[in-house]
Structures are given as structure tokens and as C-alpha cells.
Design an enzyme around this catalytic site. Sequence first.
Site, mmCIF file in Angstrom:
data_model
loop_
_atom_site.group_PDB
_atom_site.id
_atom_site.type_symbol
_atom_site.label_atom_id
_atom_site.label_comp_id
_atom_site.label_asym_id
_atom_site.label_seq_id
_atom_site.Cartn_x
_atom_site.Cartn_y
_atom_site.Cartn_z
ATOM 1 N N GLY A 18 -11.197 -8.873 -26.794
ATOM 2 C CA GLY A 18 -10.772 -9.137 -28.166
ATOM 3 C C GLY A 18 -9.277 -9.005 -28.331
ATOM 4 C CB ALA A 19 -6.568 -9.299 -25.890
ATOM 5 C CG ASN A 20 -8.380 -13.570 -30.074
ATOM 6 O OD1 ASN A 20 -9.312 -13.139 -29.421
ATOM 7 N ND2 ASN A 20 -8.511 -13.970 -31.337
ATOM 8 N N GLY A 22 -5.552 -8.557 -34.139
ATOM 9 C CA GLY A 22 -5.616 -7.178 -34.593
ATOM 10 C C GLY A 22 -5.200 -6.153 -33.560
ATOM 11 C CB ILE A 23 -6.614 -2.794 -32.900
ATOM 12 C CG1 ILE A 23 -6.318 -2.205 -34.291
ATOM 13 C CG2 ILE A 23 -6.510 -1.710 -31.836
ATOM 14 C CD1 ILE A 23 -7.390 -1.298 -34.815
ATOM 15 N N GLY A 24 -6.601 -5.229 -30.795
ATOM 16 C CA GLY A 24 -6.670 -5.691 -29.415
ATOM 17 C C GLY A 24 -5.420 -6.426 -28.994
ATOM 18 C CB SER A 147 -15.134 2.423 -35.966
ATOM 19 O OG SER A 147 -14.835 2.321 -37.345
ATOM 20 C CE1 TYR A 172 -17.323 -3.180 -36.974
ATOM 21 C CE2 TYR A 172 -16.911 -1.283 -38.397
ATOM 22 C CZ TYR A 172 -16.509 -2.137 -37.380
ATOM 23 O OH TYR A 172 -15.298 -1.924 -36.772
#
Length: 310
Positions: A18-20, A22-24, A147, A172
Site C-alpha cells: 500500500g505504498a502509493n 497515505g502512510i504507506g 491502528s 474495520y
Amino acid sequence: MTLQSGHRADGKTFLVTGANAGIGYFAAEQLAASGATVVLGCRDTVKADLAVQAIRARVEGARLRQVRLDLADLRSLPATVDALGVDSLDAVVLNAGVMLSGPERRVNAQGNELMFATNHLGHFALIAHLAPMLTAVANSRVITVGSFAARSERLDLADLQSEHDYRPKRSYGRSKLAQMLFGFELDRRLRARAASTASIVVHPGGALDTLTPARPPLFARTTAQRLRGLPANVVLHGKHTGAHTIVRAVLDTEIASGQLWGPRVFGLRGRPHQETPHPHMTDLDTAAKLWAASSALTGVNPLDPATNAP
């Protein structure tokens, strides 16, 4: 340790899921500055291209690769791992996730509830397929990104996938709690095998888009958005700051397997520090049952390679 304290990682290879966004994204950007090769695992290849552009614009000489990674599709993971094109992996950051707000319960191709499938089951299976690469390196690391929302949730082992009572926000939070339970249980099982791989659990605190700097061409932030976010800066922080805990867990060799790290100020903002996990995050019985259920649902076991054939 600070992020500017000279912790170099030249010659190492890190995978960030998920590096594309936000935090990633910010974890990948900051890790690239350490000299490591960073592999961006992203479902959306167009956004992955933009993320690579954004990092290279800010990190001179960044060593970057990307691979298409769809955690919601368990059948695709062996091919994704093959596409990495590496024999060893120094660390993997289990960051990618989906948060749904609609009232309809959604499922993936295997029929599993989408948030549980993506946030937990996909990462559980990914580690199973990555195990040979992680064990090929001494002192490799698995960083599980949980989280703050997991603090107030409890798993219902009889309804792991919210088939009987689906509420998006709760589902979630439970999916993130499942991730954290997995991270701590992975540590226990690795230690029982005297493995050198470390399993560390982190969380980013309260990280808001409105407090996050722009990274064109990937994402922008208007002046109005920035001004709206300023009051929240008292208790929360941006996603670039939320990523600091992840980056420290990857680079700081003094952080030990089985630890939990998060922001210092009420667990919501500030510099990374070690936290004491809440008892429900480390419950042995719940974790063991979750592991067994996850293995049954995915058809793999992260520490039993004989079961992990595609």
C-alpha cells in the site's frame, strides 16, 4: 534514534504494501532516503508510477521498484511474490488496507468480507509466501501496521467476517485488531523456533490528510484544506509524521521482536515510543484460534512452508 540520525540501510531491500498513498507512501519515501531498495507493493499500478515519481523528486538516487499487489485476491499472491525478482528480503511493512463506509457488506473473490480479507488475511498469506525470502536474511523484520481503532474493539471468533452483524466501522477496527494479534502471535512462534526474523507491531496514531504535505503528482492539498486541519494539529498529526513509527521499527536494530510502538502523546501524535499492548491484543487463546482460522481460510501457514504451495 531520530529519522535523521544516520541509520543507513544501503544494500537492503524493503517491501511496503500500500505504498502509493497515505502512510504507506511516506514510509516508502522515508525508507528510500536510508539508501535501501524499496519495493512499492500496490494494487493500482498507475498510482504506483506516480508514487515513484514523487519519491524520486524528493530523494536523490532513490532505489525503487514496484510490483502489483492485490491483497484481496489470495490467488494472485504467489505470482506477485515471484514478480519481486529477489532471493531475499530484509523487511516487509504490512501497511495496505481498505476502510469501507457503506452499509452493504462486500466480499472478495474468495467470498471473504473485504476489509478482513484485505487488511488481515491478505497479509497473513503474503507472509507465508514471503517466508523463504525473509528467512534467507539474518535479522529480517515483519512490521505489522495496526491502528488506534483496535484499542476499543474485540474479535468475535464466532463471526470473524461479520456475516451476522456487519457494521463498517466496527468491522474495520476488528480487521486491524486481527492484524495486531497476528503480529504478536507471529513473534511468539518465531521465538519458539529460535528464528532471527523479528515481528514488530506499530500504529501511526491519528494521522489526517489535512495535516499531510502534498506530494505532486500523486496528491495535492489546497490552502483551504490545510487551514481546516490546523486546529486538529493539537492532538493529531499528518501521515508523514505517522510514518515515522514504521520507519523507526524497520531501521532501529534496538527495537526487539514482539514490541508495540506508536506515537508518544496519548498514542495519537508525536515521536515514536514503545507502548504496552492492551491485553486483548496479545491474548494467547484468541491469537491461536485466529491463526488457525486464518490458515484454514487462506490455505497457507506462514511458518509451515510445506502447506504453502500455490
